[in-house]
Design a protein around this motif. Sequence first.
Motif, PDB file in Angstrom:
ATOM      1  N   UNK A  48       0.828  -1.197   0.000  1.00  0.00           N
ATOM      2  CA  UNK A  48       0.000   0.000   0.000  1.00  0.00           C
ATOM      3  C   UNK A  48       0.869   1.257   0.000  1.00  0.00           C
ATOM      4  N   UNK A  49       1.941   1.244   0.776  1.00  0.00           N
ATOM      5  CA  UNK A  49       2.815   2.416   0.829  1.00  0.00           C
ATOM      6  C   UNK A  49       3.549   2.598  -0.493  1.00  0.00           C
ATOM      7  N   UNK A  50       3.927   1.509  -1.120  1.00  0.00           N
ATOM      8  CA  UNK A  50       4.652   1.607  -2.380  1.00  0.00           C
ATOM      9  C   UNK A  50       3.745   2.069  -3.511  1.00  0.00           C
ATOM     10  N   UNK A  51       2.476   1.707  -3.482  1.00  0.00           N
ATOM     11  CA  UNK A  51       1.591   2.077  -4.573  1.00  0.00           C
ATOM     12  C   UNK A  51       1.139   3.531  -4.474  1.00  0.00           C
ATOM     13  N   UNK A  52       1.219   4.135  -3.303  1.00  0.00           N
ATOM     14  CA  UNK A  52       0.793   5.526  -3.162  1.00  0.00           C
ATOM     15  C   UNK A  52       1.775   6.470  -3.833  1.00  0.00           C
ATOM     16  N   UNK A  53       3.045   6.247  -3.642  1.00  0.00           N
ATOM     17  CA  UNK A  53       4.059   7.139  -4.184  1.00  0.00           C
ATOM     18  C   UNK A  53       4.294   6.829  -5.658  1.00  0.00           C
ATOM     19  N   UNK A  54       3.986   7.806  -6.486  1.00  0.00           N
ATOM     20  CA  UNK A  54       4.176   7.624  -7.920  1.00  0.00           C
ATOM     21  C   UNK A  54       5.544   8.176  -8.290  1.00  0.00           C
ATOM     22  N   UNK A  55       6.400   7.389  -8.875  1.00  0.00           N
ATOM     23  CA  UNK A  55       7.742   7.879  -9.191  1.00  0.00           C
ATOM     24  C   UNK A  55       7.711   8.904 -10.322  1.00  0.00           C
ATOM     25  N   UNK A  56       8.561   9.895 -10.201  1.00  0.00           N
ATOM     26  CA  UNK A  56       8.665  10.915 -11.234  1.00  0.00           C
ATOM     27  C   UNK A  56       9.717  10.451 -12.226  1.00  0.00           C
ATOM     28  N   UNK A  57       9.361  10.416 -13.465  1.00  0.00           N
ATOM     29  CA  UNK A  57      10.285   9.955 -14.484  1.00  0.00           C
ATOM     30  C   UNK A  57      11.437  10.922 -14.671  1.00  0.00           C
ATOM     31  N   UNK A  58      12.520  10.431 -15.192  1.00  0.00           N
ATOM     32  CA  UNK A  58      13.709  11.261 -15.372  1.00  0.00           C
ATOM     33  C   UNK A  58      13.441  12.392 -16.365  1.00  0.00           C
ATOM     34  N   UNK A  59      12.750  12.097 -17.447  1.00  0.00           N
ATOM     35  CA  UNK A  59      12.467  13.128 -18.445  1.00  0.00           C
ATOM     36  C   UNK A  59      11.538  14.195 -17.888  1.00  0.00           C
ATOM     37  N   UNK A  60      10.474  13.738 -17.210  1.00  0.00           N
ATOM     38  CA  UNK A  60       9.512  14.679 -16.657  1.00  0.00           C
ATOM     39  C   UNK A  60      10.155  15.517 -15.559  1.00  0.00           C
ATOM     40  N   UNK A 104      13.353  16.166 -15.258  1.00  0.00           N
ATOM     41  CA  UNK A 104      14.329  17.043 -15.895  1.00  0.00           C
ATOM     42  C   UNK A 104      13.677  18.245 -16.548  1.00  0.00           C
ATOM     43  N   UNK A 105      12.565  18.027 -17.211  1.00  0.00           N
ATOM     44  CA  UNK A 105      11.850  19.139 -17.836  1.00  0.00           C
ATOM     45  C   UNK A 105      11.315  20.095 -16.791  1.00  0.00           C
TER      46      UNK A 105
END
Length: 112
Positions: free
Chosen positions: A38-50, A52-53
């Motif tokens: 549950x804790x892992x699914x809440x945090x959405x990882x930010x992609x490197x491209x996004x 960086x932009x």
Amino acid sequence: MAPLSRILALSAPALRTAAPRTTRAFQTSSMMRAEVVAAASIKKPVGAFRGGMFGFLLGTAAAGAGMYYYVVDEYRVSNELLTEDIYALQAAVQRIESYVRTLEEKVDAKKR
């Protein structure tokens, strides 16, 4: 002190009669696994491209704002200096005008 072969001979029967060792795998309860999932699914990882932009745009906006305030401040300072110079020039012209007027009056007075 006993020789090494005697120590090994004495320990060999003990090793043969001992129960075989098994390695224990890492295990967790189902409740703990549910919390981790549950804790892992809440945090959405930010992609490197996004990411960086986003960082690039944030940095560009911050640099632009800083540059804008710097240029506005420099414009204000130069405008104040120019205004002071104009007032100093105006005062000098008025002094010269009054000096020339007094000289003309003296020349007119001598002609008469």
